[in-house]
Design a protein around this motif. Structure first.
Motif, PDB file in Angstrom:
ATOM      1  N   ALA A  65       5.302  -3.895  -6.715  1.00  0.00           N
ATOM      2  CA  ALA A  65       6.641  -3.492  -7.172  1.00  0.00           C
ATOM      3  C   ALA A  65       7.591  -4.690  -7.194  1.00  0.00           C
ATOM      4  O   ALA A  65       8.409  -4.822  -8.117  1.00  0.00           O
ATOM      5  CB  ALA A  65       7.189  -2.396  -6.268  1.00  0.00           C
ATOM      6  N   THR A  66       7.485  -5.569  -6.207  1.00  0.00           N
ATOM      7  CA  THR A  66       8.339  -6.760  -6.173  1.00  0.00           C
ATOM      8  C   THR A  66       8.043  -7.682  -7.342  1.00  0.00           C
ATOM      9  O   THR A  66       8.967  -8.157  -8.024  1.00  0.00           O
ATOM     10  CB  THR A  66       8.158  -7.514  -4.842  1.00  0.00           C
ATOM     11  OG1 THR A  66       8.451  -6.628  -3.770  1.00  0.00           O
ATOM     12  CG2 THR A  66       9.057  -8.729  -4.776  1.00  0.00           C
ATOM     13  N   GLY A  69       9.281  -6.033 -10.518  1.00  0.00           N
ATOM     14  CA  GLY A  69      10.748  -6.099 -10.584  1.00  0.00           C
ATOM     15  C   GLY A  69      11.241  -7.480 -10.962  1.00  0.00           C
ATOM     16  O   GLY A  69      12.157  -7.632 -11.783  1.00  0.00           O
TER      17      GLY A  69
END
Length: 191
Positions: A65-66, A69
């Motif tokens: 997710a990081t 993102g």
């Protein structure tokens, strides 16, 4: 107006589609959680079983997710950059009491209009950046389908750029020139 960044339109479309898909998924999740969707039971478990997954699964999800993102932020920032912002130059003669302010946008607009007056040019955009003593010129020129590109490039350099160099009173003027052909039959100019 054209830009040197060709995939910008595709990027904006993909960003819009991704945004709509995420908003739709979020709205459906909120509606399911609040019990407003008749075909979804709010009390049903999302995954079977009650045991927590191993720790590496959480770390993998957080890392993924990081990275996703950060890639999305980088993609968004790339959409914001087009060409340099116009600057205001102060021009003053030695020993004079006054000064003249010239916007780089004004000078660039004059160069673009000069280039658009050529018979084999359909459209031209220009940007000037940098300090007045060492400006840089960015040109995007769309030529008619049958234009002689080497002759057009030489004419731009020998006429329009030379006039701008004399007007700004600079010795050298670096030019970034993007020349392209217009599609035949689309938006042809009347002369």
């Amino acid at each position: 107006m054209t830009y040197a960044n060709r995939p910008a339109r595709l990027n904006r479309i993909l960003l819009a589609l991704l945004g709509v898909a995420l908003l739709t998924a979020g709205a459906l999740a909120l509606a399911a959680y609040s019990g407003r969707l008749g075909w979804v039971d709010a009390q049903t478990l999302l995954v079977p079983g009650t045991a927590a997954p191993p720790d590496w699964v959480f770390w993998l999800v957080i890392t993924g997710a990081t990275v996703l993102g950060l890639l999305c932020l980088r993609w968004l920032v790339a959409q914001l950059f087009r060409m340099p912002r116009p600057v205001s130059w102060q021009i003053a003669a030695d020993g004079s009491a006054g000064r003249t302010e010239l916007s780089s946008r004004t000078a660039a607009t004059a160069v673009a209009a000069d280039i658009e007056s050529y018979g084999d040019v359909r459209a031209a955009d220009a940007w000037l950046s940098g300090p007045r003593a060492t400006p840089e010129l960015h040109l995007v020129v769309t030529a008619e389908p049958g234009a002689d590109i080497p002759r057009l490039r030489d004419r731009i350099h020998d006429e329009a750029v030379a006039r701008l160099r004399r007007a700004l009173d600079v010795g050298t003027l670096p030019v970034r020139l993007e020349l392209g052909f217009a599609r035949a039959g689309q938006g042809a100019r009347l002369r």
